[in-house]
Write a protein that holds these residues in place. Structure first.
Motif, short mmCIF file in Angstrom:
data_model
loop_
_atom_site.label_atom_id
_atom_site.label_comp_id
_atom_site.label_asym_id
_atom_site.label_seq_id
_atom_site.Cartn_x
_atom_site.Cartn_y
_atom_site.Cartn_z
N UNK A 3 8.92 -2.78 11.60
CA UNK A 3 9.19 -1.71 10.63
C UNK A 3 8.50 -2.00 9.30
N UNK A 4 8.36 -3.27 8.96
CA UNK A 4 7.69 -3.63 7.70
C UNK A 4 6.21 -3.29 7.75
N UNK A 5 5.60 -3.47 8.92
CA UNK A 5 4.18 -3.14 9.07
C UNK A 5 3.99 -1.62 8.97
N UNK A 6 4.92 -0.85 9.53
CA UNK A 6 4.83 0.61 9.44
C UNK A 6 5.00 1.06 7.99
N UNK A 7 5.95 0.49 7.27
CA UNK A 7 6.14 0.84 5.86
C UNK A 7 4.92 0.47 5.03
N UNK A 8 4.34 -0.67 5.32
CA UNK A 8 3.12 -1.08 4.61
C UNK A 8 1.97 -0.13 4.92
N UNK A 9 1.91 0.35 6.16
CA UNK A 9 0.89 1.32 6.55
C UNK A 9 1.06 2.62 5.78
N UNK A 10 2.28 3.04 5.58
CA UNK A 10 2.53 4.28 4.85
C UNK A 10 2.20 4.13 3.37
N UNK A 11 2.52 2.97 2.80
CA UNK A 11 2.30 2.76 1.36
C UNK A 11 0.83 2.46 1.05
#
Length: 53
Positions: A3-11
Protein backbone atom coordinates in the motif's frame (compact mmCIF):
# COMPACT_ATOMS: atom_id res chain seq x y z
CA UNK A 1 2.88 -4.43 -4.23
CA UNK A 2 2.44 -2.75 -0.87
CA UNK A 3 0.00 0.00 0.00
CA UNK A 4 2.94 2.35 0.65
CA UNK A 5 4.24 1.81 -2.89
CA UNK A 6 0.78 2.58 -4.30
CA UNK A 7 0.52 5.77 -2.23
CA UNK A 8 4.00 6.80 -3.34
CA UNK A 9 2.94 6.15 -6.95
CA UNK A 10 -0.06 8.43 -6.53
CA UNK A 11 1.95 11.22 -4.87
CA UNK A 12 5.19 11.13 -6.89
CA UNK A 13 5.34 8.40 -9.57
CA UNK A 14 9.07 8.68 -10.52
CA UNK A 15 10.12 8.00 -6.94
CA UNK A 16 8.09 4.80 -6.79
CA UNK A 17 10.03 3.18 -9.68
CA UNK A 18 13.52 4.02 -8.39
CA UNK A 19 14.48 0.36 -7.98
CA UNK A 20 13.31 -0.55 -11.52
CA UNK A 21 16.15 1.08 -13.43
CA UNK A 22 17.12 4.34 -15.04
CA UNK A 23 14.99 3.87 -18.16
CA UNK A 24 11.84 3.37 -16.13
CA UNK A 25 12.53 6.46 -14.06
CA UNK A 26 13.08 8.60 -17.16
CA UNK A 27 9.95 7.32 -18.92
CA UNK A 28 7.76 7.82 -15.87
CA UNK A 29 9.25 11.26 -15.21
CA UNK A 30 8.61 12.45 -18.77
CA UNK A 31 5.05 11.15 -18.71
CA UNK A 32 4.54 12.68 -15.26
CA UNK A 33 5.72 16.08 -16.56
CA UNK A 34 3.22 15.77 -19.43
CA UNK A 35 0.45 15.03 -16.97
CA UNK A 36 -0.16 13.41 -13.62
CA UNK A 37 -2.42 10.65 -14.95
CA UNK A 38 -0.05 9.27 -17.65
CA UNK A 39 2.85 9.19 -15.20
CA UNK A 40 0.80 7.43 -12.55
CA UNK A 41 -0.55 4.86 -15.00
CA UNK A 42 2.95 4.17 -16.38
CA UNK A 43 4.34 3.72 -12.86
CA UNK A 44 1.55 1.31 -11.92
CA UNK A 45 2.10 -0.70 -15.11
CA UNK A 46 5.84 -0.92 -14.45
CA UNK A 47 5.31 -1.92 -10.83
CA UNK A 48 2.73 -4.59 -11.73
CA UNK A 49 4.81 -6.14 -14.50
CA UNK A 50 5.73 -9.66 -13.27
CA UNK A 51 8.69 -9.97 -15.68
CA UNK A 52 10.63 -7.09 -14.09
CA UNK A 53 12.09 -7.64 -10.64
Amino acid sequence: MSIWRVLLTIIFPPLSVLDKGCGSIIIVFILWICGWVPGTIAALVILNNPDRH
